[in-house]
Design an enzyme around this catalytic site. Sequence first.
Site, PDB file in Angstrom:
ATOM      1  CG  HIS A  16      -1.994  -1.039   1.122  1.00  0.00           C
ATOM      2  ND1 HIS A  16      -2.998  -1.143   2.051  1.00  0.00           N
ATOM      3  CD2 HIS A  16      -2.229  -2.025   0.207  1.00  0.00           C
ATOM      4  CE1 HIS A  16      -3.817  -2.131   1.712  1.00  0.00           C
ATOM      5  NE2 HIS A  16      -3.364  -2.678   0.609  1.00  0.00           N
ATOM      6  CD  GLU A  52      -2.039   3.815   3.297  1.00  0.00           C
ATOM      7  OE1 GLU A  52      -3.189   3.774   3.760  1.00  0.00           O
ATOM      8  OE2 GLU A  52      -1.678   3.157   2.309  1.00  0.00           O
ATOM      9  CB  CYS A  79      -6.066  -1.329   5.225  1.00  0.00           C
ATOM     10  SG  CYS A  79      -4.291  -1.714   5.227  1.00  0.00           S
ATOM     11  CB  CYS A 128      -1.694   1.101   6.179  1.00  0.00           C
ATOM     12  SG  CYS A 128      -1.101   0.337   4.647  1.00  0.00           S
TER      13      CYS A 128
END
Length: 138
Positions: free
Chosen positions: A66, A68, A94, A97
Amino acid sequence: MTDKFDKRYMRMATIWAENSYCERRKVGALVVKDKMIISDGYNGTPSGFENVCEDENNVTKPYVLHAEANAITKIARSNNNSEGATLYVTASPCIECAKLIIQAGIKRVVYGEKYRLTDGIDLLERAGVKVEYLPIEE
């Protein structure tokens, strides 16, 4: 409090998302500390992997990172630290993260799109991270 810098950084994160090779969803992230961008990231495969995020059934491959996570792990390879920083991300984090954000010492998250699952946002708020929704301007 949302200000002109928040809007600018969010626009920049949106532009950064365009670097993603993912077809289903492109996400961008910036880590900002003392009005300086100290890291950036977008969703994609790990370094050295082919730049294909989805399989033949258009399902995201399990090893795609992801935005992040990419931004936070870049900090680990630099001389910067994210203690007290703000993360700007085009989609709400999410739960995986969110754990990284908490452990990285990031104190504020500004996100541009809501996701149907709120467990990441809920965990950030529980940890005392300031979370702000700033819709992405078209």
